[in-house]
Design a protein around this motif. Structure first.
Motif, short mmCIF file in Angstrom:
data_model
loop_
_atom_site.label_atom_id
_atom_site.label_comp_id
_atom_site.label_asym_id
_atom_site.label_seq_id
_atom_site.Cartn_x
_atom_site.Cartn_y
_atom_site.Cartn_z
N THR A 17 20.10 -46.74 -10.27
CA THR A 17 19.88 -47.95 -11.06
C THR A 17 21.17 -48.52 -11.61
OG1 THR A 17 19.54 -46.71 -13.10
CG2 THR A 17 17.58 -47.17 -11.74
N GLU A 50 18.76 -46.61 -0.62
CA GLU A 50 17.48 -46.34 -1.30
C GLU A 50 16.61 -47.59 -1.30
OE1 GLU A 50 15.21 -43.29 -2.49
OE2 GLU A 50 17.34 -43.08 -2.06
N GLN A 51 17.22 -48.75 -1.41
CA GLN A 51 16.46 -50.00 -1.34
C GLN A 51 15.88 -50.19 0.06
OE1 GLN A 51 19.56 -52.67 -2.63
NE2 GLN A 51 18.58 -52.93 -4.64
N ILE A 54 12.75 -48.31 0.29
CA ILE A 54 11.67 -49.04 -0.37
C ILE A 54 11.15 -50.13 0.57
CG2 ILE A 54 11.15 -50.68 -2.23
CD1 ILE A 54 13.00 -49.01 -4.03
N CYS A 58 7.40 -50.78 2.09
CA CYS A 58 6.70 -52.01 1.70
C CYS A 58 6.40 -52.92 2.88
CB CYS A 58 7.54 -52.78 0.68
SG CYS A 58 7.73 -51.95 -0.89
N VAL A 64 2.93 -50.10 -6.91
CA VAL A 64 4.15 -49.54 -7.48
C VAL A 64 4.00 -48.03 -7.71
CG1 VAL A 64 5.62 -49.55 -9.54
CG2 VAL A 64 4.88 -51.71 -8.52
N LEU A 67 4.16 -46.23 -4.41
CA LEU A 67 5.52 -46.28 -3.88
C LEU A 67 6.40 -45.23 -4.55
CD1 LEU A 67 7.52 -47.75 -2.02
CD2 LEU A 67 7.89 -49.37 -3.87
N ALA A 68 6.31 -45.12 -5.86
CA ALA A 68 7.09 -44.11 -6.59
C ALA A 68 6.74 -42.70 -6.12
CB ALA A 68 6.87 -44.25 -8.09
N LEU A 71 8.22 -42.07 -2.64
CA LEU A 71 9.67 -41.92 -2.67
C LEU A 71 10.11 -40.72 -3.51
CD1 LEU A 71 10.59 -45.67 -3.18
CD2 LEU A 71 10.83 -44.33 -1.07
N LEU A 73 10.29 -40.54 -6.75
CA LEU A 73 11.19 -41.05 -7.79
C LEU A 73 10.37 -41.45 -9.01
CD1 LEU A 73 13.48 -43.40 -5.69
CD2 LEU A 73 14.17 -41.28 -6.81
N VAL A 78 12.00 -46.84 -9.84
CA VAL A 78 11.48 -47.69 -8.76
C VAL A 78 11.32 -49.12 -9.25
CG1 VAL A 78 9.51 -48.09 -7.23
CG2 VAL A 78 10.40 -45.78 -7.52
N LEU A 82 12.92 -52.40 -7.73
CA LEU A 82 12.06 -53.48 -7.27
C LEU A 82 12.47 -54.81 -7.90
CD1 LEU A 82 8.55 -51.76 -7.31
CD2 LEU A 82 9.87 -52.48 -5.29
#
Length: 119
Positions: A17, A50-51, A54, A58, A64, A67-68, A71, A73, A78, A82
């Motif tokens: 991040t 990492e993006q 994602i 997607c 969401v 997805l977390a 991954l 994470l 996430v 996002l």
């Protein structure tokens, strides 16, 4: 797990991040559905590794929270990523549909109560 592995797990989200701890927007809840934009905009910045993970997840709409989990994470990490992807035009976000308030079906509630009473 060794000390260095434990430390790596703590540093990794921070690094993903860029040290940010809060999302730049409030668009995302646990059940917000996200979808990668296909094809991506021509002027969009090249996503980080990492993006890219994602964006692959997607390809089809995904929540969401799911997805977390996929991954492995934290949701907060996430969501921050996002936000970056949404601002770059690489994903779309769809909020959950509001539930319309209805009058409860009293007959159904009575049947449920009776059924629970028989247990």
């Amino acid at each position: 797990m060794t000390d260095s592995e434990a430390a790596g797990r703590l540093v990794r989200p921070f690094a993903l991040t860029g040290g940010r701890t809060r999302p730049s927007r409030a668009d995302f809840t646990l059940i917000t559905t996200v979808t990668a934009v296909d094809p991506p905009p021509e002027r969009a910045p090249r996503p980080q590794p990492e993006q890219s993970r994602i964006l692959r997840r997607c390809a089809r709409p995904v929540a969401v929270a799911e997805l977390a989990a996929l991954l492995d994470l934290p949701v907060s990490v996430v969501v921050i990523m996002l936000c970056d992807l949404l601002e770059a035009g690489l994903i779309t976000a769809h909020p959950p549909h509001p539930v319309s308030p209805r009058t409860p079906d009293l007959d159904l509630l009575q049947k449920v109560r009776e059924g629970l009473g028989r247990l």
